[in-house]
Motif scaffolding. Structure first.
Motif, PDB file in Angstrom:
ATOM      1  N   GLU A 160      -0.746  -2.021  25.457  1.00  0.00           N
ATOM      2  CA  GLU A 160      -1.456  -0.950  24.768  1.00  0.00           C
ATOM      3  C   GLU A 160      -0.490  -0.272  23.793  1.00  0.00           C
ATOM      4  O   GLU A 160       0.723  -0.305  24.001  1.00  0.00           O
ATOM      5  CB  GLU A 160      -1.966   0.071  25.792  1.00  0.00           C
ATOM      6  CG  GLU A 160      -2.858  -0.520  26.860  1.00  0.00           C
ATOM      7  CD  GLU A 160      -3.126   0.452  28.005  1.00  0.00           C
ATOM      8  OE1 GLU A 160      -2.476   1.528  28.041  1.00  0.00           O
ATOM      9  OE2 GLU A 160      -3.971   0.129  28.869  1.00  0.00           O
ATOM     10  N   PRO A 161      -1.028   0.361  22.752  1.00  0.00           N
ATOM     11  CA  PRO A 161      -0.133   1.073  21.810  1.00  0.00           C
ATOM     12  C   PRO A 161       0.775   2.082  22.522  1.00  0.00           C
ATOM     13  O   PRO A 161       1.903   2.312  22.074  1.00  0.00           O
ATOM     14  CB  PRO A 161      -1.121   1.756  20.865  1.00  0.00           C
ATOM     15  CG  PRO A 161      -2.313   0.859  20.865  1.00  0.00           C
ATOM     16  CD  PRO A 161      -2.421   0.347  22.272  1.00  0.00           C
ATOM     17  N   GLU A 162       0.282   2.646  23.631  1.00  0.00           N
ATOM     18  CA  GLU A 162       1.075   3.615  24.387  1.00  0.00           C
ATOM     19  C   GLU A 162       2.291   2.983  25.056  1.00  0.00           C
ATOM     20  O   GLU A 162       3.173   3.688  25.546  1.00  0.00           O
ATOM     21  CB  GLU A 162       0.209   4.291  25.449  1.00  0.00           C
ATOM     22  CG  GLU A 162      -0.880   5.210  24.909  1.00  0.00           C
ATOM     23  CD  GLU A 162      -2.043   4.447  24.281  1.00  0.00           C
ATOM     24  OE1 GLU A 162      -2.750   5.047  23.444  1.00  0.00           O
ATOM     25  OE2 GLU A 162      -2.245   3.260  24.624  1.00  0.00           O
ATOM     26  N   ASP A 163       2.358   1.671  25.104  1.00  0.00           N
ATOM     27  CA  ASP A 163       3.516   0.976  25.668  1.00  0.00           C
ATOM     28  C   ASP A 163       4.652   0.834  24.660  1.00  0.00           C
ATOM     29  O   ASP A 163       5.739   0.369  25.013  1.00  0.00           O
ATOM     30  CB  ASP A 163       3.114  -0.414  26.161  1.00  0.00           C
ATOM     31  CG  ASP A 163       2.109  -0.374  27.303  1.00  0.00           C
ATOM     32  OD1 ASP A 163       1.138  -1.156  27.258  1.00  0.00           O
ATOM     33  OD2 ASP A 163       2.302   0.450  28.221  1.00  0.00           O
ATOM     34  N   THR A 164       4.407   1.216  23.430  1.00  0.00           N
ATOM     35  CA  THR A 164       5.439   1.134  22.399  1.00  0.00           C
ATOM     36  C   THR A 164       6.619   2.024  22.761  1.00  0.00           C
ATOM     37  O   THR A 164       6.459   3.222  23.004  1.00  0.00           O
ATOM     38  CB  THR A 164       4.870   1.562  21.037  1.00  0.00           C
ATOM     39  OG1 THR A 164       3.864   0.629  20.641  1.00  0.00           O
ATOM     40  CG2 THR A 164       5.966   1.612  19.985  1.00  0.00           C
ATOM     41  N   ALA A 165       7.803   1.412  22.835  1.00  0.00           N
ATOM     42  CA  ALA A 165       9.005   2.140  23.245  1.00  0.00           C
ATOM     43  C   ALA A 165      10.193   1.199  23.165  1.00  0.00           C
ATOM     44  O   ALA A 165      10.038  -0.012  22.963  1.00  0.00           O
ATOM     45  CB  ALA A 165       8.857   2.657  24.671  1.00  0.00           C
ATOM     46  N   VAL A 166      11.368   1.774  23.343  1.00  0.00           N
ATOM     47  CA  VAL A 166      12.561   0.960  23.580  1.00  0.00           C
ATOM     48  C   VAL A 166      12.684   0.795  25.082  1.00  0.00           C
ATOM     49  O   VAL A 166      12.641   1.783  25.826  1.00  0.00           O
ATOM     50  CB  VAL A 166      13.821   1.620  23.006  1.00  0.00           C
ATOM     51  CG1 VAL A 166      15.046   0.766  23.316  1.00  0.00           C
ATOM     52  CG2 VAL A 166      13.678   1.827  21.500  1.00  0.00           C
ATOM     53  N   TYR A 167      12.824  -0.438  25.516  1.00  0.00           N
ATOM     54  CA  TYR A 167      12.902  -0.748  26.942  1.00  0.00           C
ATOM     55  C   TYR A 167      14.360  -1.032  27.316  1.00  0.00           C
ATOM     56  O   TYR A 167      15.029  -1.842  26.661  1.00  0.00           O
ATOM     57  CB  TYR A 167      12.020  -1.948  27.268  1.00  0.00           C
ATOM     58  CG  TYR A 167      10.555  -1.596  27.296  1.00  0.00           C
ATOM     59  CD1 TYR A 167       9.873  -1.247  26.135  1.00  0.00           C
ATOM     60  CD2 TYR A 167       9.841  -1.588  28.490  1.00  0.00           C
ATOM     61  CE1 TYR A 167       8.534  -0.897  26.156  1.00  0.00           C
ATOM     62  CE2 TYR A 167       8.499  -1.252  28.527  1.00  0.00           C
ATOM     63  CZ  TYR A 167       7.853  -0.902  27.356  1.00  0.00           C
ATOM     64  OH  TYR A 167       6.520  -0.564  27.387  1.00  0.00           O
ATOM     65  N   PHE A 168      14.810  -0.379  28.383  1.00  0.00           N
ATOM     66  CA  PHE A 168      16.178  -0.504  28.859  1.00  0.00           C
ATOM     67  C   PHE A 168      16.176  -1.097  30.263  1.00  0.00           C
ATOM     68  O   PHE A 168      15.426  -0.633  31.127  1.00  0.00           O
ATOM     69  CB  PHE A 168      16.860   0.864  28.915  1.00  0.00           C
ATOM     70  CG  PHE A 168      16.959   1.565  27.591  1.00  0.00           C
ATOM     71  CD1 PHE A 168      15.942   2.399  27.158  1.00  0.00           C
ATOM     72  CD2 PHE A 168      18.080   1.405  26.793  1.00  0.00           C
ATOM     73  CE1 PHE A 168      16.031   3.072  25.932  1.00  0.00           C
ATOM     74  CE2 PHE A 168      18.189   2.059  25.571  1.00  0.00           C
ATOM     75  CZ  PHE A 168      17.155   2.886  25.147  1.00  0.00           C
ATOM     76  N   CYS A 169      17.034  -2.063  30.501  1.00  0.00           N
ATOM     77  CA  CYS A 169      17.178  -2.560  31.861  1.00  0.00           C
ATOM     78  C   CYS A 169      18.309  -1.797  32.544  1.00  0.00           C
ATOM     79  O   CYS A 169      19.192  -1.242  31.885  1.00  0.00           O
ATOM     80  CB  CYS A 169      17.428  -4.059  31.891  1.00  0.00           C
ATOM     81  SG  CYS A 169      18.869  -4.620  30.982  1.00  0.00           S
TER      82      CYS A 169
END
Length: 121
Positions: free
Chosen positions: A85-94
């Motif tokens: 979803e557009p709301e999942d747009t982000a920088v993802y960090f492990c």
């Protein structure tokens, strides 16, 4: 120890992406690994975490859409993201730490550099 994340990209809503994060250096089997994300103007938040024994924890917003898994032999954690979803747009960090609680709280010992996920409507 270094964590190297990969697999981010741009997709349309409803699409899928798979993130990977591999640990290198003086690596041991971490008690817990996971993913956080940070959207513009928002705080970093937990997405999902997993212990070396396979116990998982998910943010309510991704339950049923995202699946976290890991390969202990490869010291790698994965995040399968479906129905994006557009709301999942982000920088993802492990992240990686001896204990699940540290990963969940965002106080993990080790962090990857982040990979951008962009979901368009």
């Amino acid at each position: 120890v270094q964590l190297q994340a990969s697999g981010g990209g741009s997709v349309q809503a409803g699409g899928s992406l798979r993130l990977s994060c591999a640990a290198s250096g003086r690596v041991r089997t971490f008690g817990a690994m996971g993913w956080h994300r940070q959207a513009p103007g928002k705080k970093r938040e937990l997405v999902a975490a997993i212990t070396s024994g396979g116990i998982t924890d998910y943010a309510d917003s991704v339950k049923g859409r995202f699946t976290i898994s890991r390969d202990n032999a490869k010291n790698t954690v994965y995040l399968e993201m479906n129905s994006l979803e557009p709301e999942d747009t982000a920088v993802y960090f492990c992240a990686a730490a001896p204990r699940l609680g540290s990963v969940e709280a965002g106080t993990a010992d080790y962090w990857g550099q982040g990979t951008q996920v962009t979901v368009s409507s």
